[in-house]
Write a protein that holds these residues in place. Structure first.
Motif, short mmCIF file in Angstrom:
data_model
loop_
_atom_site.label_atom_id
_atom_site.label_comp_id
_atom_site.label_asym_id
_atom_site.label_seq_id
_atom_site.Cartn_x
_atom_site.Cartn_y
_atom_site.Cartn_z
N SER A 216 0.83 -1.21 0.00
CA SER A 216 0.00 0.00 0.00
C SER A 216 0.86 1.26 0.00
O SER A 216 0.54 2.25 -0.67
CB SER A 216 -0.93 0.01 1.21
OG SER A 216 -0.19 -0.05 2.42
N THR A 217 1.99 1.23 0.73
CA THR A 217 2.91 2.37 0.76
C THR A 217 3.53 2.58 -0.61
O THR A 217 3.64 3.72 -1.09
CB THR A 217 4.01 2.14 1.80
OG1 THR A 217 3.42 1.97 3.09
CG2 THR A 217 4.97 3.33 1.84
N ARG A 219 2.31 1.73 -3.58
CA ARG A 219 1.33 2.27 -4.53
C ARG A 219 1.08 3.75 -4.27
O ARG A 219 0.97 4.55 -5.21
CB ARG A 219 0.02 1.48 -4.44
CG ARG A 219 0.08 0.09 -5.03
CD ARG A 219 -1.32 -0.48 -5.24
NE ARG A 219 -2.03 -0.63 -3.99
CZ ARG A 219 -2.09 -1.76 -3.30
NH1 ARG A 219 -1.44 -2.84 -3.73
NH2 ARG A 219 -2.78 -1.83 -2.17
N ARG A 220 1.00 4.12 -3.00
CA ARG A 220 0.75 5.53 -2.65
C ARG A 220 1.93 6.41 -3.07
O ARG A 220 1.73 7.48 -3.66
CB ARG A 220 0.50 5.66 -1.15
CG ARG A 220 0.35 7.09 -0.65
CD ARG A 220 -0.07 7.13 0.79
NE ARG A 220 0.80 6.34 1.66
CZ ARG A 220 1.98 6.77 2.12
NH1 ARG A 220 2.42 8.00 1.78
NH2 ARG A 220 2.70 6.01 2.91
N LYS A 221 3.14 5.98 -2.77
CA LYS A 221 4.31 6.79 -3.10
C LYS A 221 4.55 6.83 -4.62
O LYS A 221 4.97 7.86 -5.16
CB LYS A 221 5.55 6.25 -2.38
CG LYS A 221 5.53 6.51 -0.88
CD LYS A 221 6.80 6.04 -0.21
CE LYS A 221 6.81 6.37 1.28
NZ LYS A 221 6.91 7.83 1.52
N ARG A 223 2.20 6.65 -6.97
CA ARG A 223 1.20 7.57 -7.51
C ARG A 223 1.57 9.02 -7.21
O ARG A 223 1.41 9.91 -8.07
CB ARG A 223 -0.18 7.26 -6.96
CG ARG A 223 -1.28 8.17 -7.49
CD ARG A 223 -2.61 7.89 -6.83
NE ARG A 223 -3.17 6.62 -7.27
CZ ARG A 223 -3.91 6.49 -8.37
NH1 ARG A 223 -4.15 7.54 -9.14
NH2 ARG A 223 -4.40 5.31 -8.69
N SER A 224 2.08 9.28 -6.01
CA SER A 224 2.46 10.63 -5.64
C SER A 224 3.61 11.14 -6.51
O SER A 224 3.62 12.30 -6.92
CB SER A 224 2.87 10.67 -4.16
OG SER A 224 3.35 11.95 -3.80
N SER A 229 -1.08 5.30 -10.96
CA SER A 229 -0.78 4.05 -10.26
C SER A 229 0.23 3.23 -11.05
O SER A 229 0.42 3.47 -12.25
CB SER A 229 -2.07 3.25 -10.08
OG SER A 229 -2.52 2.77 -11.34
#
Length: 296
Positions: A216-217, A219-221, A223-224, A229
């Motif tokens: 999850s980390t 994917r979040r980083k 995308r950021s 994604s």
């Protein structure tokens, strides 16, 4: 050697249309105990230490010799040494000067434009004004900028291009950030490079593990950093490759879908249209369509 060289430019509508334009550049060699700043700056650019200055444009100041001090509303007061690059934002109160016993040599440039304002808005510029120990290439870029201005001050797009290169150097050099942040960025870039080279199903868990992150980390980083994604990024790379194959080869669409590891021709066509806005066949026809004669 001339101790002071400076150029200020009138900015035309055409200059502004480029999105980045230079308003001034120069070099000043300040000897020990010499008054600073030297005379000759036009109204609005001159300043004294007591009141400081606010400009409605960006300032680049690179110190190649000597030392001094810099103070701004954003950074407070900091010591300046040879190799330091300062980037001041529009509307930011600031002041700087060399040490009276040391003097300094400075290269400077002032610039603005919609592109530069967008860099600031999107957080692409350094969070601090002071960048320490910048690469030697920055010196060469400033020397080239001043030489180009000396040779032909009317070549404003070329001057803006050199300024762009200096800002890019500043934006990529962030020694104030912790090392682990730079390492993390490199790991995300490595993951993106893997996705560019390996088409097919995206295994986020494996990529996250290779980056030393929870899924999850990761994917979040991801995308950021990249704005999409990992799955979307991989699909965009596949479609970009498909566009080239549609133009550069005569392969059937079904064969291209298989070559790029799509599960079916239908899935390839649907994905392609979602990203490119056209079907693969429509893209191929558009790319080979002869341009119309505008004179008729």
């Amino acid at each position: 050697m001339n101790l002071s060289q400076q150029h200020y430019f009138s900015v035309s509508r055409k200059d502004r249309a480029w999105g980045l334009y230079l308003t001034g550049t120069g070099r000043i060699i300040v000897r020990p105990r010499q008054p600073y700043p030297p005379p000759g700056h036009p109204a609005g650019y001159d300043f004294d230490w007591k009141r400081g200055r606010i400009l409605d444009e960006f300032i680049l100041l690179f110190i190649t010799a000597g030392s001094g001090s810099f103070e701004s509303a954003r950074d407070g007061k900091v010591q300046v040494e040879a190799g330091n690059l300062l980037l001041v934002n529009p509307g930011e109160w600031h002041r700087y000067r060399p040490d009276i016993s040391a003097g300094w040599t400075e290269y400077w440039a002032t610039f603005d434009g919609e592109m530069a304002r967008l860099w600031r808005k999107e957080g692409l510029l350094p969070a601090t004004s002071m960048l320490r120990g910048c690469a030697e290439s920055v010196v060469h870029l400033f020397v080239d900028l001043l030489a180009a201005a000396d040779h032909d001050a009317r070549s404003t797009p070329f001057l803006a291009g050199l300024c762009h290169a200096i800002v890019a150097q500043a934006a990529s050099f962030k020694p104030s950030h912790p090392e682990f942040v730079e390492d993390e960025t490199q790991r995300l870039r490595d993951a993106a490079d893997f996705l560019r080279r390996h088409f097919g199903s995206v295994n986020s868990s494996s990529l996250a593990l290779s980056c030393g992150m929870a899924c999850s980390t990761f994917r979040r980083k991801f995308r950021s950093y990249f704005g999409v994604s990992p799955q979307r990024y991989a699909r965009e790379q596949q479609v970009a490759r498909a566009k080239r194959m549609l133009i550069e080869t005569s392969m059937p669409i079904k064969a291209i879908a298989a070559e790029l590891n799509f599960s079916s021709e239908f899935y390839f066509m649907r994905t392609f249209k979602q990203i490119a806005g056209l079907t693969p066949g429509g893209w191929r026809r558009q790319s080979f369509q002869a341009p119309r004669n505008q004179d008729n």
